[in-house]
Design an enzyme around this catalytic site. Structure first.
Site, PDB file in Angstrom:
ATOM      1  N   HIS A 156      -8.122  -5.076  -0.085  1.00 49.80           N
ATOM      2  CA  HIS A 156      -6.944  -4.310   0.326  1.00 49.80           C
ATOM      3  C   HIS A 156      -6.493  -4.648   1.582  1.00 49.80           C
ATOM      4  CE1 HIS A 156      -4.247  -1.002  -0.369  1.00 49.80           C
ATOM      5  NE2 HIS A 156      -4.439  -0.476   1.074  1.00 49.80           N
ATOM      6  N   SER A 162       0.823  -1.193   0.076  1.00 48.09           N
ATOM      7  CA  SER A 162      -0.004   0.110   0.166  1.00 48.09           C
ATOM      8  C   SER A 162       0.969   1.194   0.050  1.00 48.09           C
ATOM      9  CB  SER A 162      -0.922   0.035   1.206  1.00 48.09           C
ATOM     10  OG  SER A 162      -2.110   0.794   1.161  1.00 48.09           O
ATOM     11  N   ASP A 169     -10.341  -4.094  -4.378  1.00 44.48           N
ATOM     12  CA  ASP A 169      -9.319  -3.063  -3.792  1.00 44.48           C
ATOM     13  C   ASP A 169      -9.318  -1.797  -4.834  1.00 44.48           C
ATOM     14  OD1 ASP A 169      -7.294  -1.367  -2.940  1.00 44.48           O
ATOM     15  OD2 ASP A 169      -5.720  -2.813  -3.078  1.00 44.48           O
TER      16      ASP A 169
END
Length: 312
Positions: free
Chosen positions: A284, A159, A254
């Site tokens: 995610h 991320s 996501d």
């Protein structure tokens, strides 16, 4: 379209059942506590590692906390993955990603060094970028004393951490930084200006929401103008040729899926060796949810296999 994996649905239900407010309804300090608590509930048991120690790198802005993982007692120089945790540049630390770093170190036999870069809003962009660049350079410079082969150095993260790893790779190419053997980008943020189909399709109900993304960016960036800076949006870099081989992992449900895959395509179009792996039914953040999501282990194995293929 693929269906949401049952394990991802279970993780989402556990998060809802816990009754914690989402990060964007909390102060950053409160959100950090909640994130750490959630990791404890969703992460598997931490594998035992022979050597785990905290240390500091010296960067342009002072000390940068690190955590080094090395499994086994031999003294041979090993490859190294410098790892940047996720959390929207606002939450997360060495502890939230302790398990995944242990897993990679145990399965790869490489040294893993987790970087506790500065977070917003206390330290706005580009503080995290500077710490990521400086920590990587420090590790390369001190490779001998850390038991690392500096020629077998990789960067990676999930991320926000995937964003930082991509930026470190570009900066190293452009500014005579350390040679980087590969980059592992797990559902990375790559373009803060873009709008994609996945941004709209998964804006709610799938872990990372549109309002959370707005919250994180507001705390991280100094102003909206920073979104166009390639150090915040590596897709916006002037060049993408000459970069290290990349593994890009995405999740089907996501909002960051499409920008991660677009970045993989951009690298491939510029001649970079790229492996793209989408986990179609995942959400995610699944990499750190191995207690309930078995595919988290598959993602770790993908990272480890790519490290081995690239000599890390």
């Amino acid at each position: 379209m693929a269906e949401l994996d049952s394990s991802a649905a279970t993780a989402l239900e556990l998060i809802r059942a816990a009754g914690r407010p989402p990060a964007d309804q909390l102060s950053p300090a409160e959100a950090r506590i909640g994130y750490l608590q959630a990791r404890g509930a969703l992460s598997p048991q931490p594998p035992a590692i022979t050597h785990v120690r905290d240390l500091d790198a010296q960067g342009r802005n002072g000390a940068i906390p690190l955590r080094l993982y090395r499994d086994g007692d031999d003294e041979a120089a090993r490859g190294c993955l410098v790892y940047f945790h996720g959390g929207g540049w606002v939450i997360g630390d060495r502890d939230t990603h302790d398990v995944v770093c242990r897993q990679i170190a145990q399965r790869s036999r490489a040294v893993v060094i987790s970087v506790d870069y500065r977070l917003g809003p206390e330290h706005k962009f580009p503080a995290a970028v500077e710490d990521a660049i400086d920590a990587t350079a420090w590790v390369a410079k001190h490779a001998d004393e850390l038991g690392i082969d500096a020629k077998r150095l990789a960067v990676g993260g999930d991320s926000a951490g995937g964003n930082l790893a991509a930026v470190v790779a570009i900066d190293a190419r452009d500014n005579a930084g350390p040679a980087i053997a590969m980059q592992a980008l797990v559902y990375p943020s790559t373009d803060m200006l873009g709008s994609t189909e996945s941004h709209e399709a998964f804006a709610e109900n799938y872990m990372l929401t549109k309002s959370m993304m707005t919250y994180f960016r507001a705390h991280y960036l100094r102003s909206a103008d920073d979104k166009a800076d390639w150090r915040a949006s590596p897709m916006r870099a002037a060049r993408h040729d000459g970069l290290p081989p990349a593994l890009v992992i995405t999740a089907g449900f996501d909002p960051l899926r499409d920008e991660g895959e677009a970045y993989a395509r951009r690298l491939a179009e510029r001649g970079v060796a790229v492996t793209l792996r989408r986990f179609p039914g995942q959400i995610h953040g699944f990499l750190t949810m191995g207690r309930v999501i078995p595919e988290a282990g598959e993602a770790v194995d993908e990272i480890v296999a790519t490290m081995a293929a690239r000599g890390v």
